[in-house]
Scaffold this motif. Sequence first.
Motif, PDB file in Angstrom:
ATOM      1  N   PRO A  57      44.037  35.444 -29.206  1.00  0.00           N
ATOM      2  CA  PRO A  57      43.425  34.805 -30.380  1.00  0.00           C
ATOM      3  C   PRO A  57      44.400  34.655 -31.553  1.00  0.00           C
ATOM      4  O   PRO A  57      44.379  33.646 -32.262  1.00  0.00           O
ATOM      5  CB  PRO A  57      42.270  35.743 -30.741  1.00  0.00           C
ATOM      6  CG  PRO A  57      41.934  36.424 -29.465  1.00  0.00           C
ATOM      7  CD  PRO A  57      43.253  36.588 -28.750  1.00  0.00           C
ATOM      8  N   GLU A  58      45.268  35.644 -31.713  1.00  0.00           N
ATOM      9  CA  GLU A  58      46.278  35.568 -32.781  1.00  0.00           C
ATOM     10  C   GLU A  58      47.242  34.412 -32.528  1.00  0.00           C
ATOM     11  O   GLU A  58      47.569  33.657 -33.443  1.00  0.00           O
ATOM     12  CB  GLU A  58      47.042  36.897 -32.849  1.00  0.00           C
ATOM     13  CG  GLU A  58      48.116  36.945 -33.906  1.00  0.00           C
ATOM     14  CD  GLU A  58      48.891  38.249 -33.879  1.00  0.00           C
ATOM     15  OE1 GLU A  58      50.103  38.211 -34.172  1.00  0.00           O
ATOM     16  OE2 GLU A  58      48.303  39.301 -33.560  1.00  0.00           O
ATOM     17  N   LEU A  59      47.678  34.251 -31.279  1.00  0.00           N
ATOM     18  CA  LEU A  59      48.605  33.164 -30.953  1.00  0.00           C
ATOM     19  C   LEU A  59      47.943  31.796 -31.122  1.00  0.00           C
ATOM     20  O   LEU A  59      48.542  30.873 -31.660  1.00  0.00           O
ATOM     21  CB  LEU A  59      49.117  33.317 -29.518  1.00  0.00           C
ATOM     22  CG  LEU A  59      50.008  34.517 -29.238  1.00  0.00           C
ATOM     23  CD1 LEU A  59      50.275  34.640 -27.748  1.00  0.00           C
ATOM     24  CD2 LEU A  59      51.302  34.431 -30.025  1.00  0.00           C
TER      25      LEU A  59
ATOM     26  N   GLY B 106      45.498  31.044 -33.032  1.00  0.00           N
ATOM     27  CA  GLY B 106      45.151  30.808 -34.427  1.00  0.00           C
ATOM     28  C   GLY B 106      46.330  30.893 -35.362  1.00  0.00           C
ATOM     29  O   GLY B 106      46.158  31.001 -36.585  1.00  0.00           O
ATOM     30  N   ASP B 107      47.543  30.846 -34.825  1.00  0.00           N
ATOM     31  CA  ASP B 107      48.748  30.957 -35.637  1.00  0.00           C
ATOM     32  C   ASP B 107      48.768  29.889 -36.732  1.00  0.00           C
ATOM     33  O   ASP B 107      48.372  28.744 -36.496  1.00  0.00           O
ATOM     34  CB  ASP B 107      49.991  30.818 -34.744  1.00  0.00           C
ATOM     35  CG  ASP B 107      51.257  31.301 -35.413  1.00  0.00           C
ATOM     36  OD1 ASP B 107      51.639  30.723 -36.456  1.00  0.00           O
ATOM     37  OD2 ASP B 107      51.859  32.260 -34.900  1.00  0.00           O
ATOM     38  N   LYS B 108      49.210  30.261 -37.917  1.00  0.00           N
ATOM     39  CA  LYS B 108      49.299  29.309 -39.037  1.00  0.00           C
ATOM     40  C   LYS B 108      50.279  28.181 -38.739  1.00  0.00           C
ATOM     41  O   LYS B 108      50.143  27.079 -39.252  1.00  0.00           O
ATOM     42  CB  LYS B 108      49.707  30.032 -40.320  1.00  0.00           C
ATOM     43  CG  LYS B 108      48.618  30.954 -40.834  1.00  0.00           C
ATOM     44  CD  LYS B 108      49.068  31.686 -42.078  1.00  0.00           C
ATOM     45  CE  LYS B 108      47.983  32.666 -42.509  1.00  0.00           C
ATOM     46  NZ  LYS B 108      48.378  33.460 -43.649  1.00  0.00           N
TER      47      LYS B 108
ATOM     48  N   ALA C 168      50.907  27.472 -32.231  1.00  0.00           N
ATOM     49  CA  ALA C 168      49.572  27.610 -31.657  1.00  0.00           C
ATOM     50  C   ALA C 168      49.377  26.613 -30.511  1.00  0.00           C
ATOM     51  O   ALA C 168      48.813  26.963 -29.471  1.00  0.00           O
ATOM     52  CB  ALA C 168      48.504  27.409 -32.729  1.00  0.00           C
TER      53      ALA C 168
ATOM     54  N   SER D  45      39.063  41.931 -22.985  1.00  0.00           N
ATOM     55  CA  SER D  45      40.331  41.932 -23.718  1.00  0.00           C
ATOM     56  C   SER D  45      41.222  43.020 -23.138  1.00  0.00           C
ATOM     57  O   SER D  45      40.805  44.178 -23.018  1.00  0.00           O
ATOM     58  CB  SER D  45      40.099  42.201 -25.204  1.00  0.00           C
ATOM     59  OG  SER D  45      39.393  41.139 -25.782  1.00  0.00           O
TER      60      SER D  45
ATOM     61  N   THR E  13      44.836  40.688 -25.604  1.00  0.00           N
ATOM     62  CA  THR E  13      44.314  40.877 -26.962  1.00  0.00           C
ATOM     63  C   THR E  13      45.076  40.043 -27.986  1.00  0.00           C
ATOM     64  O   THR E  13      44.521  39.692 -29.023  1.00  0.00           O
ATOM     65  CB  THR E  13      44.355  42.359 -27.380  1.00  0.00           C
ATOM     66  OG1 THR E  13      45.688  42.857 -27.206  1.00  0.00           O
ATOM     67  CG2 THR E  13      43.397  43.191 -26.565  1.00  0.00           C
ATOM     68  N   VAL E  14      46.302  39.689 -27.701  1.00  0.00           N
ATOM     69  CA  VAL E  14      47.117  38.913 -28.632  1.00  0.00           C
ATOM     70  C   VAL E  14      46.778  37.416 -28.606  1.00  0.00           C
ATOM     71  O   VAL E  14      47.142  36.684 -29.521  1.00  0.00           O
ATOM     72  CB  VAL E  14      48.627  39.140 -28.360  1.00  0.00           C
ATOM     73  CG1 VAL E  14      49.069  38.478 -27.051  1.00  0.00           C
ATOM     74  CG2 VAL E  14      49.480  38.671 -29.516  1.00  0.00           C
TER      75      VAL E  14
END
Length: 118
Positions: free
Chosen positions: A90-92, A94-96, A101, A48, A87-88
């Motif tokens: 997984p956040e992108l 998994g975006d709601k 996403a 990461s 590092t960002v």
Amino acid sequence: MVARYGEAGPGPKGTVMTVSFEINGQQFTAINGGPQFTFSEAISFVVSCETQAEIDALWGKLSAGGKESRCGWLKDRYGLSWQLVPTVLPELLGDKDSARAQRAMQAMLKMASSTSRH
């Protein structure tokens, strides 16, 4: 720590059997599996990275003598697979907002060797 084969084998006496080492607090043991057991993408190191500069520096070092691939993947000169991941990411992924996403996933999948780090 290096362990070597003895009289009982199965490798030639005195050759390396296993090597134990630590990277960033994580313990690893590598076994000398010989030519019958080779590296594949089924096993890889994931790193990461906080910044693009960090990705670029690692990419340059790890891909030297190896093979660049897509989506942040490369094989080093020994054939070991690495994934250099922001590092960002997984956040992108998994975006709601599923459309956002999906756009992130599509952008990542389009990255190929010369653009996988840019």
